[in-house]
Structure formats: structure tokens, C-alpha cells
Design an enzyme around this catalytic site. Structure first.
Site: not given
Length: 260
Positions: A66, A112, A115, A135
């Protein structure tokens, strides 16, 4: 429709969506998430598209994570909203799409990015791919479904280790874990993924959509996957594709499915 951070092509009922932020290693920012939602929503309604392939531009990354600069100063409430909105807008949206979405993971798929790949219906990786959920090194946890989808795919123990150590795994390890279905060279990745997509588009689109729904139901709290399968199985009997498929089988010819 033109998108700031996406490239889209459609050929032989297969749409290829390429996340195109090469200077940022295709990192997900708010604009890219919104673009992906819009693009996949439109492709999902396009009768000329049967399968969607999702990949990243360049040779280094699928999606390297991200865009941290967007949320570094968020409050508790803003952080929760970020996760909730992202999951609804993109990650759950892809998971529940009626058309198959295949992740062609070329290079890094981190945070992300992993994910996003896990939200797709299955994954194919290039042999240089690296995957992980780092993360906790930033003081947070995966917020786009990573704590839920990773253990579903690789098991609780491996997911715990990957998330708590923040370690990256290789494409070969990802295949051993069941995180990806196939590993091929980067030069072969799109052609190999397209070949699988072509196998899918030979089959009945309505039945494919119901298979996605029934499989997902097994991983959804409050749903009985067997009940969803029974109802979905029954609905297939009311389609033209069912009549075409059974007739073609009995007549010993290839079926021509329309999705109706």
C-alpha cells in the site's frame, strides 16, 4: 474508459488489467483502488468478457504494498475506515465477482499486494515472485483481509508465522504452501495464465459463477456451503447452458455456451 493507473486490454473474451504505477512498484493508493473497483465492475458486466487477469506492470512487482504516505498520520477511526472501505470496495468485491479473476503475480506481492492477489480466485506466480505480509514492521496488521484469507490458503500455523515474522517467501515456497497454483518463468507468465483462462471460457459462464458462489460460501461466517451448493446446483437446471451442455454431450459434440 481511461484510468490513471491501469492498462486494460480485451482479447478473445479475456480481459487483462495491469496496475500501472511502475515508479511506485505498483503500490496501491486510494486512486488505484477506486480505479480497480470501477474497471472490474464494468468488466464484470461486459458480456464480451468471461475471465479477468490481474497483473502489475514491469518486471519487479505485482503490487509492492500500500502507499504508506497516504495513511501514516491516520487516527484510530480513520484507520478502521480505511480497512472497511478498502475491503468492501475492492477485496471482497473481487472475491465475490461472478466472473473468475486470476492473479498473475509478477515479482513482489507484499502487504496489500498479496492481499489483492489472495482476493482473486486463484494465483499464478513468476519464478522471481516474492510474497509476504510485512505490516507488523510498521506497527499495524494486515487490514485488507490478509489475516483471514492467508490462513484459509496456507493453514493457521504458516499464516501465523508469515504475519508475525513479516518474512517474505519465494514463489516456490508459495506453491508448496498452496498459496499459488503454478510457478512459471516471468516471460511465460501471461501466456500461461491466458491458456488457463481459455480453458475456463470453454465452460458454462452461469455454472462458473455459481461454483464461485458455492465455494466462497464455505469460507463465509453464517453461511452453509452445502445449502448454497444445493440451491446453485438446482438453478443451473433452469439455464439454456444446461440444456446445451447436456444435449451436446449426448450428441457427442462441443457445447456452445452463451451464459444464459
Amino acid at each position: 474508459m481511461n484510468y490513471e493507473n491501469l492498462l486494460i486490454s480485451i482479447e478473445e473474451k479475456i480481459a487483462t488489467v495491469t496496475i500501472n504505477r511502475p515508479t511506485k512498484l505498483n503500490a496501491l493508493n486510494k486512486a488505484t483502488i477506486e480505479d480497480l473497483h470501477k474497471a472490474i465492475k464494468i468488466l464484470g458486466k461486459n458480456d464480451d468478457v468471461r475471465v479477468i487477469i490481474l497483473t502489475g506492470s514491469g518486471e519487479k512487482a505485482f503490487v509492492a504494498g500500500a502507499d504508506i504516505s497516504e495513511f501514516a498520520n491516520y487516527t484510530v477511526v480513520e484507520g478502521a475506515q480505511l480497512a472497511a472501505q478498502g475491503q468492501e470496495l475492492l477485496f471482497d468485491f473481487i472475491q465475490d465477482l461472478k466472473k473468475p479473476v486470476i492473479a498473475a503475480v509478477n515479482g513482489f506481492a507484499l502487504g496489500g499486494g498479496l492481499e489483492l492477489a489472495m482476493a482473486c480466485h486463484f494465483r499464478i506466480a513468476s519464478d522471481n515472485a516474492k510474497m509476504g505480509l510485512p505490516e507488523v514492521t510498521l506497527g499495524v496488521i494486515p487490514g485488507y483481509g490478509g489475516t483471514q484469507r492467508l490462513p484459509q490458503l496456507v493453514g493457521k500455523g504458516r499464516a501465523m508465522e508469515m504475519i508475525m515474522t513479516a518474512a517474505m517467501i519465494s514463489a516456490q515456497e508459495a506453491q508448496q504452501y498452496g498459496l499459488v497454483n503454478h510457478v512459471v518463468s516471468q516471460s511465460e507468465l501471461i501466456d500461461f495464465t491466458t491458456a488457463i483462462a481459455k480453458k475456463i471460457i470453454k465452460n458454462a459462464p452461469f455454472a462458473i459463477s455459481k461454483a464461485i458462489k458455492a465455494i466462497n460460501a464455505n469460507y463465509t461466517d453464517g453461511k452453509n456451503g452445502f445449502d448454497v451448493e444445493i440451491k446453485s446446483f438446482g438453478k443451473c437446471f433452469g439455464t439454456q447452458d444446461f440444456k446445451e451442455g447436456t444435449t451436446a454431450f449426448l450428441e457427442k459434440r462441443k457445447a456452445e455456451f452463451t451464459g444464459k
